[in-house]
Design an enzyme around this catalytic site. Structure first.
Site, mmCIF file in Angstrom:
data_model
loop_
_atom_site.group_PDB
_atom_site.id
_atom_site.type_symbol
_atom_site.label_atom_id
_atom_site.label_comp_id
_atom_site.label_asym_id
_atom_site.label_seq_id
_atom_site.Cartn_x
_atom_site.Cartn_y
_atom_site.Cartn_z
ATOM 1 N N LYS A 173 4.623 -8.379 -4.931
ATOM 2 C CA LYS A 173 4.276 -7.451 -6.004
ATOM 3 C C LYS A 173 4.286 -6.049 -5.402
ATOM 4 O O LYS A 173 3.304 -5.578 -4.857
ATOM 5 C CB LYS A 173 2.895 -7.780 -6.576
ATOM 6 C CG LYS A 173 2.677 -7.378 -8.058
ATOM 7 C CD LYS A 173 2.776 -5.918 -8.355
ATOM 8 C CE LYS A 173 1.646 -5.089 -7.809
ATOM 9 N NZ LYS A 173 1.812 -3.619 -8.188
ATOM 10 N N GLU A 176 4.693 -0.207 -8.516
ATOM 11 C CA GLU A 176 5.529 0.130 -9.667
ATOM 12 C C GLU A 176 6.096 1.542 -9.575
ATOM 13 O O GLU A 176 7.026 1.901 -10.323
ATOM 14 C CB GLU A 176 4.728 -0.035 -10.968
ATOM 15 C CG GLU A 176 3.552 0.907 -11.125
ATOM 16 C CD GLU A 176 2.288 0.438 -10.426
ATOM 17 O OE1 GLU A 176 1.213 1.025 -10.707
ATOM 18 O OE2 GLU A 176 2.367 -0.500 -9.611
ATOM 19 N N SER A 226 -5.507 0.874 -0.709
ATOM 20 C CA SER A 226 -6.759 1.594 -0.508
ATOM 21 C C SER A 226 -7.897 0.631 -0.206
ATOM 22 O O SER A 226 -7.840 -0.563 -0.543
ATOM 23 C CB SER A 226 -7.099 2.409 -1.760
ATOM 24 O OG SER A 226 -7.453 1.557 -2.829
ATOM 25 N N CYS A 281 -0.881 5.649 5.865
ATOM 26 C CA CYS A 281 -2.200 5.186 6.280
ATOM 27 C C CYS A 281 -2.450 5.460 7.755
ATOM 28 O O CYS A 281 -3.588 5.409 8.213
ATOM 29 C CB CYS A 281 -2.370 3.699 5.983
ATOM 30 S SG CYS A 281 -1.351 2.616 7.002
ATOM 31 N N GLU A 383 -10.236 9.723 2.201
ATOM 32 C CA GLU A 383 -8.809 9.655 2.512
ATOM 33 C C GLU A 383 -8.050 10.417 1.427
ATOM 34 O O GLU A 383 -7.984 9.977 0.272
ATOM 35 C CB GLU A 383 -8.328 8.205 2.577
ATOM 36 C CG GLU A 383 -6.871 8.081 2.981
ATOM 37 C CD GLU A 383 -6.397 6.642 3.046
ATOM 38 O OE1 GLU A 383 -5.479 6.361 3.847
ATOM 39 O OE2 GLU A 383 -6.919 5.797 2.303
#
Length: 498
Positions: A173, A176, A226, A281, A383
């Protein structure tokens, strides 16, 4: 309008989408494609295709699985520029950055090509009289991979090459926001000889994520994103009885000691802070200047910021940094710059008013440097995930280490120094999963494993490398007894070695 498809059971399909999501061009600010958001029946179809393929794939020889990986590796190399430009068009990162992403992803495929060696177990003959023992690693089943927008090619490749080489089937997945490259790789997998249903791509939103985490046909879940969502995925999938690895957020520090080469440190800070527009990240988001070097270091960073070229990643002119991925994300990053200024940070370089000629509607934020940042500020705690670098000034190495120890995240950290004793203490004591000494972005090569500590990782296993093999397989211990025909009889005692 271009339509992005799912890749299910070896073919493209629109499925039965509940909604369509608009994919935008970050340079122009315009819609370039639509991608279907999976319905419950689409999730069932993808998982069903994987489960149907699993019985055959788990029985495939290790040699045949490795052969598919070798073929995929060659196809990815052949199409590397095409795939990189697909990433650039939807994400916004510059072409060279996207090519680097492809290179690091292909390295994991190369690692998976050695699956025959990686799956070797251990054996002990005569562990007891007439008894032999050995261990084997067997695939867990069907794995779901849920991945973020910032590395739409590389991060999925942290997962599925290892999982599939180990004999599992996979449902990916992807984000998008930049979905196209995942489907194209599905086609290349088919060209490499992978049976239909072993690798599937399912597009969707939070409903699809939750459905995969809870689906009875999914045995394990790999996630990168996240920290709040990593925590949710870990909790939800674990409660459903699945094996889970969930990598979360980061606030990576780079400590610069007084003996460091200022030019080298400034080069590293700018490269690690603003590469891929800070949407990494492993980006350095906090530079910790120790002692009297702070002014020299900030000045050197500013000089390098002023020389950066900002523009379209696929344009004719070479550039260093492109736009952010969406208008919403751009606005979020801009709001943090506003907040940092209101909290008392000194804005040495301001990316809020960046204008890129010919592209007024792009999602632009220029490289931003905030000085005099304190640990109480939200720009330090959160972040930001954009081209915003915070400079924190401290007086000692011990004070710098306290920042690392007190931070909620433990993804990556770096130290710049010429002092071997300080470096050794740093790499031993830093409570962080990936440590760099004079290396600002200490991302391990594919032969080692990627993952952080503290709120940067939920679960026990890091990704790819040896930890990936362990996550995508279950260990089975076998004990065999082939007695001498003359040595027979009933023994009700507890079995012991003899």
């Amino acid at each position: 309008m271009r339509q992005v498809d799912h890749w299910i059971g070896g073919q493209r399909t629109q499925g039965s989408p509940k909604t369509m999501f608009e994919v935008t061009d970050p340079v122009a600010g315009s819609v370039i494609a639509q991608v279907p958001m999976a319905s419950g029946s689409d999730v069932d179809a993808a998982v069903g295709a994987a489960r149907s393929a699993w019985e055959g794939w788990r029985e495939a020889s290790i040699s045949s699985r490795a052969a598919v990986m070798f073929a995929l590796r060659e196809l990815l190399e052949e199409h590397r520029l095409e795939l990189a430009e697909m990433v650039s068009a939807e994400h916004g990162k510059v072409r060279e950055d996207a090519l680097g992403e492809m290179r690091r992803g292909i390295e994991v495929v190369e690692f998976a090509c050695g699956v025959g060696q990686l799956l070797k177990g251990e054996r002990t003959d005569d562990i007891s009289t007439e008894h032999d023992a050995y261990t084997v690693r067997q695939p867990v089943g069907v794995v779901a991979g849920i991945t973020p927008f910032n590395f739409p090619a590389m991060v999925p490749m942290w997962m599925y090459p290892v999982a599939i080489a180990c004999g599992n089937c996979f449902v990916l997945k992807p984000s998008e926001k930049d979905p196209s490259v995942a489907v194209r790789i599905g086609e290349l997998f088919a060209d490499a000889g992978l049976p239909d249903g072993v690798f599937n791509v399912l597009h969707g939103d939070a409903d699809a994520v939750n459905a995969l985490c809870e689906h009875p046909g999914i045995d394990a879940v790999s996630f990168v994103g996240s920290t709040p969502i990593a925590r949710h995925v870990h909790r939800t999938a674990s409660m459903a009885g699945k094996r889970v690895q969930a990598l979360g957020g980061a606030k990576n520090h780079m400590i610069v000691l007084p003996d460091a080469d200022i030019g080298q440190a400034a080069d590293a800070a700018v490269s690690a802070g603003y590469g891929s527009a800070g949407e990494r990240c492993m980006a350095i988001s906090v530079v910790v200047a120790v002692g009297a070097i702070a002014d020299d270091l900030s000045g050197a960073i500013c000089d390098r910021i002023d020389a950066l070229r900002i523009g379209p990643g696929l344009g004719a002119e070479p550039v260093d940094m492109g736009p952010l991925v969406t208008a919403e994300h751009r606005d979020r990053v801009l709001s943090y710059i506003d907040l940092g200024e209101s909290e008392g940070a000194v804005v040495l370089r301001d990316g809020r008013e960046l204008v890129v000629d010919g592209h007024p509607d792009g999602y632009w934020v220029g490289p931003t440097l905030l000085d005099e940042v304190s640990t109480e500020m939200k720009v330090y705690e959160d972040e930001i995930f954009g081209p915003v670098l915070c400079l924190v000034r401290v007086e000692s190495f011990e004070e710098a280490m306290e920042l690392i120890e007190n931070n909620q995240f433990g993804n990556g950290v770096a130290l710049f120094t010429r002092d071997g004793g300080a470096a050794r203490r740093f790499r031993r004591e830093a409570p962080v999963g990936m440590v760099g000494v004079n290396v600002a972005i200490p991302v391990p090569m594919a032969y080692h494993s990627f993952g952080g500590w503290k709120d940067s990782l939920f679960g026990d296993h890091h990704m790819h490398g040896p930890e990936g093999i362990r996550f995508y397989t279950r260990l089975k211990a076998v004990t065999e007894h082939w007695p001498d025909p003359a040595d027979r009889g009933v023994d009700l005692g507890f079995p012991t070695a003899r």
